[in-house]
Enzyme design. Structure first.
Site, PDB file in Angstrom:
ATOM      1  N   LYS A  24      16.518  56.482  23.819  1.00 30.93           N
ATOM      2  CA  LYS A  24      15.718  57.687  23.575  1.00 30.93           C
ATOM      3  C   LYS A  24      16.007  58.743  24.637  1.00 30.93           C
ATOM      4  O   LYS A  24      16.159  59.930  24.337  1.00 30.93           O
ATOM      5  CB  LYS A  24      14.221  57.333  23.579  1.00 30.93           C
ATOM      6  CG  LYS A  24      13.796  56.575  22.336  1.00 30.93           C
ATOM      7  CD  LYS A  24      12.443  55.890  22.492  1.00 30.93           C
ATOM      8  CE  LYS A  24      12.218  54.970  21.284  1.00 30.93           C
ATOM      9  NZ  LYS A  24      11.080  54.077  21.427  1.00 30.93           N
TER      10      LYS A  24
ATOM     11  N   GLN B 187       5.497  52.961  23.980  1.00 31.70           N
ATOM     12  CA  GLN B 187       6.561  52.011  23.628  1.00 31.70           C
ATOM     13  C   GLN B 187       5.970  50.651  23.265  1.00 31.70           C
ATOM     14  O   GLN B 187       5.223  50.064  24.053  1.00 31.70           O
ATOM     15  CB  GLN B 187       7.534  51.876  24.823  1.00 31.70           C
ATOM     16  CG  GLN B 187       8.747  51.030  24.541  1.00 31.70           C
ATOM     17  CD  GLN B 187       9.672  51.632  23.477  1.00 31.70           C
ATOM     18  OE1 GLN B 187       9.932  52.826  23.473  1.00 31.70           O
ATOM     19  NE2 GLN B 187      10.136  50.815  22.565  1.00 31.70           N
TER      20      GLN B 187
ATOM     21  N   ASP C  15       5.456  59.227  16.970  1.00 33.43           N
ATOM     22  CA  ASP C  15       5.764  57.957  16.313  1.00 33.43           C
ATOM     23  C   ASP C  15       5.006  57.859  14.981  1.00 33.43           C
ATOM     24  O   ASP C  15       5.202  56.911  14.228  1.00 33.43           O
ATOM     25  CB  ASP C  15       5.345  56.783  17.222  1.00 33.43           C
ATOM     26  CG  ASP C  15       6.512  55.879  17.548  1.00 33.43           C
ATOM     27  OD1 ASP C  15       7.593  56.092  16.970  1.00 33.43           O
ATOM     28  OD2 ASP C  15       6.350  54.968  18.376  1.00 33.43           O
TER      29      ASP C  15
END
Ligand code: NAP
Length: 281
Positions: A49, A93, A116
């Site tokens: 990322k 995460q 997300d």
């Protein structure tokens, strides 16, 4: 056209186009990634990322907590990032170490920074076919299918796996495209019956080469989400070498869905940034 769906190439095209877009921005977009613990797979994903952000010109903020951190400290950090006008996207995460409630923490993220697409509000909007930030892997799958000109209307789509990260949001996205959707999971009886009926089969189970040649329909499109590591090699959830001879199209592992997840995250960051900039004018 090739039978193998090339997610890596499409990712590169998307990253390239975002890079050109970002060049014209007055303020640099910023993605904040919160990590708890030191999971090796998470470290690899975070690196990927950071690399994509660097390529595009997105500022990457990595906030790392130890496993001993108290939940309230993580919540306070999320609230601080929500209120920071120079942070445009926030991502927690996953997976989190034992003892942390991912669902609770994710829902502290402001919906307009939830890149997300995992907050209840964004998932609800997705199901109601309203504009929202969409979970990256399912969005990447839809982008791949669109790029391959695969019309989903009226088609039988079977999704194996119902996780919040992949299967569940994908159900909504497929329904929004008027597909006829079947969802399978660990309690499904006669799995083959459902997989063999699929014009489009999406597999997100996490078991190496779980889907065999005799479980797919001839000329189906197969999307393999699985990432299974064995002896330092990556395998999908589909027995790629055998299944590829039978089907119309298939994604490889690596190089299929994985790269698209990163590309969609970057797209979400830029979309979130642009919406926030418009609001502040
Ligand atoms: P997950 O949360 O573990 O979910 C696995 C799903 O598979 C569950 O719904 C489970 O059913 C179902 N399942 C397990 N055994 C089954 C069986 N025998 N028959 C039918 N269904 C079965 O996993 P996930 O997060 O969705 O990830 C799945 C895989 O995709 C993993 O390999 C992961 O690494 C990979 N992944 C890749 C990307 C990418 O960017 N390429 C992104 C995310 C995940 P129950 O619900 O009944 O337990």
């Amino acid at each position: 056209m090739s039978k193998i769906i090339d997610g890596k190439k499409l990712k590169e095209e998307i990253i390239d186009s975002l890079k050109k877009e970002v060049k014209h921005f007055m303020i640099k977009p910023c993605l904040a990634v919160i990590q708890i613990g030191d999971d090796p797979a998470s470290n690899t994903y975070i690196k990927a990322k950071a690399k994509a952000c660097d390529e595009i010109g997105i500022y990457f903020k990595h906030i790392k907590f130890t496993e001993e951190t108290k939940e309230i400290e993580v919540i306070n950090k999320i609230i601080e990032l929500n209120n920071d006008e120079y942070v445009h996207g926030i991502l927690l995460q996953l997976p989190l170490p034992d003892g942390f409630n991912a669902d609770k923490l994710i829902n502290y993220i402001a919906r307009n920074k939830d890149v997300d697409g995992l907050t209840d509000i964004n998932l609800g909007k997705l199901y109601n076919n309203k504009p929202c930030l969409i979970s990256c892997t399912p969005q990447g799958i839809m982008k791949l299918l669109e790029h391959e000109n695969i019309d989903l209307e009226g088609k039988n789509v079977t999704i194996v796996g119902r996780s919040n990260l992949v299967g569940k949001p994908l159900i909504g996205l497929m329904l929004n495209k008027n597909a006829t959707v079947t969802v399978c999971h660990s309690k499904t009886e006669n799995l083959s019956k459902h997989t063999k009926n699929a014009d489009v089969l999406v597999v997100a189970v996490g078991k190496k080469e779980f889907i065999k040649e005799n479980m797919v329909k001839e000329d189906a499109v197969v999307i393999d989400v699985g990432i299974n590591k064995e002896d330092n090699k990556l395998y999908g959830d589909v027995d790629f070498n055998k299944v590829k001879t039978k089907v119309k199209k298939i994604t490889p592992v690596p190089g299929g869905v994985g790269p698209m997840t990163v590309a969609m995250l970057m797209t979400n960051v830029i979309n979130a940034y642009q919406k926030q900039q418009k609001k502040s004018v």
